[in-house]
Structures are given as structure tokens and as C-alpha cells.
Write a protein that holds these residues in place. Sequence first.
Motif, short mmCIF file in Angstrom:
data_model
loop_
_atom_site.label_atom_id
_atom_site.label_comp_id
_atom_site.label_asym_id
_atom_site.label_seq_id
_atom_site.Cartn_x
_atom_site.Cartn_y
_atom_site.Cartn_z
N GLU A 37 -17.62 -85.35 -17.01
CA GLU A 37 -18.77 -86.29 -17.60
C GLU A 37 -20.26 -85.32 -17.57
O GLU A 37 -21.03 -85.38 -18.28
CB GLU A 37 -19.04 -87.55 -16.43
N ARG A 38 -20.14 -84.51 -16.40
CA ARG A 38 -21.39 -83.77 -16.13
C ARG A 38 -21.61 -82.56 -17.08
O ARG A 38 -22.63 -82.30 -17.58
CB ARG A 38 -21.38 -83.33 -14.59
N PHE A 39 -20.42 -82.10 -17.65
CA PHE A 39 -20.63 -80.69 -18.33
C PHE A 39 -20.41 -80.76 -19.59
O PHE A 39 -20.05 -79.76 -20.44
CB PHE A 39 -19.86 -79.53 -17.35
N SER A 40 -19.39 -81.91 -19.90
CA SER A 40 -18.77 -82.21 -21.20
C SER A 40 -17.90 -80.88 -21.75
O SER A 40 -17.18 -80.38 -21.10
CB SER A 40 -19.58 -82.34 -22.48
N SER A 41 -18.00 -80.10 -22.72
CA SER A 41 -17.39 -79.01 -23.22
C SER A 41 -17.45 -77.88 -22.49
O SER A 41 -16.57 -76.86 -22.70
CB SER A 41 -17.66 -78.79 -24.61
N ALA A 81 -14.01 -95.48 -21.90
CA ALA A 81 -12.61 -95.81 -21.12
C ALA A 81 -12.44 -95.20 -19.68
O ALA A 81 -12.36 -95.61 -18.86
CB ALA A 81 -11.51 -95.42 -21.93
N ARG A 82 -12.68 -93.87 -19.81
CA ARG A 82 -12.45 -93.15 -18.55
C ARG A 82 -13.67 -93.23 -17.58
O ARG A 82 -13.64 -93.49 -16.41
CB ARG A 82 -12.69 -91.42 -18.86
N SER A 83 -15.10 -93.71 -18.32
CA SER A 83 -16.33 -93.94 -17.39
C SER A 83 -15.97 -95.35 -16.49
O SER A 83 -16.49 -95.44 -15.46
CB SER A 83 -17.35 -94.22 -18.37
N GLU A 84 -15.16 -95.99 -17.22
CA GLU A 84 -14.88 -97.24 -16.49
C GLU A 84 -14.10 -97.05 -15.12
O GLU A 84 -14.10 -97.95 -14.19
CB GLU A 84 -14.20 -98.38 -17.42
N ILE A 85 -13.32 -96.01 -15.07
CA ILE A 85 -12.75 -95.68 -14.11
C ILE A 85 -13.58 -94.83 -12.94
O ILE A 85 -13.69 -95.37 -11.91
CB ILE A 85 -11.37 -94.86 -14.47
N LEU A 86 -14.14 -93.89 -13.56
CA LEU A 86 -15.06 -93.08 -12.65
C LEU A 86 -16.08 -92.58 -13.34
O LEU A 86 -16.23 -92.18 -14.49
CB LEU A 86 -14.10 -91.72 -12.07
N ASN A 87 -17.23 -92.72 -12.78
CA ASN A 87 -18.50 -92.04 -13.36
C ASN A 87 -19.53 -91.49 -12.24
O ASN A 87 -19.46 -91.74 -11.19
CB ASN A 87 -19.17 -93.12 -14.18
N LEU A 88 -20.30 -90.87 -12.81
CA LEU A 88 -21.50 -90.15 -11.94
C LEU A 88 -22.36 -91.04 -11.05
O LEU A 88 -22.51 -90.91 -9.95
CB LEU A 88 -22.10 -88.92 -13.04
N ALA A 89 -22.74 -92.17 -11.94
CA ALA A 89 -23.77 -93.13 -11.24
C ALA A 89 -23.05 -93.66 -10.01
O ALA A 89 -23.55 -93.76 -8.76
CB ALA A 89 -24.12 -94.22 -12.36
N ALA A 90 -21.54 -93.88 -10.17
CA ALA A 90 -21.01 -94.63 -9.06
C ALA A 90 -20.53 -93.42 -7.95
O ALA A 90 -20.44 -93.88 -6.67
CB ALA A 90 -19.63 -95.12 -9.52
N GLY A 91 -20.68 -92.33 -8.32
CA GLY A 91 -20.50 -91.12 -7.53
C GLY A 91 -21.64 -91.03 -6.64
O GLY A 91 -21.64 -90.78 -5.41
#
Length: 417
Positions: free
Chosen positions: A257-261, A27-37
Motif C-alpha cells: 500500500e505504501r510503495f505500490s510498484s 479488497a485488500r484494503s478492507e483486510i489491512l490498511n495503513l490508516a488502521a496500522g
Amino acid sequence: MTHFLPFPRPAVVINGRSHPDEPYGDARSEILNLAAGREAMRMVSSWPDYRPTPLIDLPGLAAELGVKRILYKDESQRFGLKSFKALGGAYAVARMLRRIVSEKLGREVAAAEIADRRFNEIVGSVTVTCATDGNHGRSVAWGARNFGCRCVIFIHSLVSEARADAIARLGARVERTAGNYDDAVRVSFEAAERHGWHLVSDTSFLGYTDIPRDVMQGYSVILEEEAQRWKEGSPTHVFVQAGVGGLAAAVCAYFWERFSSARPRIVTVEPEAAACLFESAKAGTLQIVKGALGTIMAGLACGEPSLLAWRILETGADVFATIPDAAAVEAMRILSRGYGGDPPVVCGESGGAGLAGLIACAGNAEFRRRIGLDTRSEVLTIGTEGDTDPELYERIVGRSAGEVLPDGFRGNATAKY
Ligand SMILES: Cc1ncc(COP(=O)(O)O)c(C=O)c1O
């Protein structure tokens, strides 16, 4: 540790809804994600005069505050527009023009074709518009000028003449509206509907999310530029200033997204007088702050959180803090002098709010314990603007930007690590 006297205890809400193990998720990936960045990075870095901004180490201040390292990403000279906002609005304008031209021609046009101004007739008939407290409008106007479309920018009653002039110099029509930033957003929305203009807002609301998403994704270039550095590990904490929350959400999303926990703790910092994220966190649901929102931190004077930004921050930010104007002013002065041998930095009223939040919070033992801020911490702050209002800057700091940095542009070559 000495205490910077003008720094009163900040107000903080520790966010009980953020959990380190929660995945970033679709759900958050649909807003912003590393590939689109990365896509934003490719486009923005192809523009003329692109240069990465410096990441400056502030060891003097870090020693004072009892942390291992303070990194300051200095956006004061981004594309000559003096703020990070150059990345968001102009990027969204470019993406929007690409969509419009592609639809008209019935084929997918390349980003480079828009940048090269191959479609003057189509693009020249487009008008983009937005509301601004200064920096976003400047970015949209700059994008419009570079890509060849028309532009109308709405400023609210408290935006300084200097900021209005800077936008007009880019060829945009500037219209002043009554009320605060959120009122200007409504006026720009209605004007776009009435005239068939294209709204390029930095804030999102129900039914209007695509373009603000592009704006936020453009901000992630700030972190993409340092992608190599993060390979050595992410910072442990980020103190990031917030208006509608778009920048803070972009920062939060990137590291999550890049570093998770293993992502850093995210602390948002807002002016006391315009603390819409802070109030939303307190209430556990999106809140609107009304009134004049009078603060010297003009870029952060927003009473309504961006819906998309809130969706990321409501569980992604660890702390929501507020600071008084005096703290922002003191941060500007400290940066201009360079603390304990640190390099001097030109930073405007909103630009140092994240750092001011760090200084204010670092003096509070209980806070330090709750968010694990200690001598092993590596803290990232983002200096989001330089002297966007040069007269005001000089009045606050006592010197002009040229006197603070007589050698002018601070390229990456002089950044210290
Ligand atoms: C200099 C500066 N810093 C930070 C921000 C905050 O960005 P956002 O509104 O996305 O939270 C702004 C917004 O205009 C700004 O101008």
C-alpha cells in the motif's frame, strides 16, 4: 562468498501471480490498511512499558552474502514477552473489549478507558480464549491480565512445558489438547461456542475474520515504528517467516500500500515440515498440510494458512520458500555470535527463519538473478522471537541469552544504522 555449510538449497516457488504493477486495491484494503496500522500504533504505543524495538544493521553478514545491507528488526524483548506476537493478540483483546463495553454501555468508549480498567465489572465477566503454539497465547494471556478479563489457552501436544508455564504465569488457564496446532484451533473454537467465550485467534477462516484481522493489523506496528526510516526508501527485499501467514501478510500489505510498484520483493520462509503457504502457492489455491508438523520452529508449525493472509499473499508474495530445521538452528548460532563483527542477537528457533531463508537463498546464483538480489539490495528480516524457551535456546546455542547479551536490553540507542 563463503557458503554456510549447513545450509542446503532451499525449496522455492517463484510466484507467477505477483505483478509489480498490480495496485493494492480496495479488497485488500478492507483486510489491512495503513490508516488502521497507524491506529494500532497509537494504541500500542500508549501502553505502559512500550518501547520501539531496535532495527539492527548486520554489515558483516551482508558482506558475506553479497548484499548491500541486512536490517534485522529485533523483537526479542517486545513488552518483555520475547516475541512480536505481543503486538497482535493483546491488541485484538483490547479492541474486542472496547467493542463489548461500548455495546453494553450504548456509547463509544475510548481505548484509554479500557487500558485504565474503568469497567471492571463488565470486563471481568468476559473470557477470552485461543489456540497457540506458544507466543500468540502468551500475548492473549498478557492482554487479558492487563485489561482484567479471564483467559483460557489451548496448547497442542508438541508445545513445550516451558512455553505452557510462561502462559500460566500470566494468570491464564492452560489446557493441553491432542494433535497439532490446527486441531487445537478447532478445540478452542468449539470451547468458545460451548461456553460463550470470545475466540481471539491469530488465524482466520470462512465466517471468522474480524478478530484475526485485528491481530494482523497489530503486527504492522513493527513497520510503523520504522515509518521514518522508510521515508528514505523501502527495503528491496523482505525475507519473512510464516506460520499461518499473518505476519507475512501484514508486512506485504504495509509495503504494497505504501510503495505500490516500488515495494520490496517479499519472500516467505516456512519449515519444510509445515509448509502450507508453499504448498498453496504450488497448487495455486489454498492448501492444508496434515500430520504432526514436527519442526523445531514451533511458532511456524501450522498446516492451514489464514484465509485473510492468503488473500494478500497469493498475489503479493514473490517467492514462497522452505528451509529445514538445520538452517534455523544455524541462523540462531550465527546471530548469537555476531557474524564478522556484527552485534550479537538473541534469536529463538522460529525467530531467525527469515534470515535463515535469506542465507540459504543468497548462495544460489539462479535464485539471486530471478529475484534481483545483488550487491545493491537492502534486505529486511524480522527477528520475531528471543529465547521464548530458554532451556532449548541454551541447548541449541550453547549459551544462555544472558551470556549472549550480558548487558541485557538492547534499546534503540544501541541500534546501529
Ligand atoms: C516467533 C514466531 N515467528 C513467526 C510466526 C509466524 O506468524 P504467523 O503465524 O502469523 O505467520 C510465529 C507464529 O506464532 C511465531 O511465534
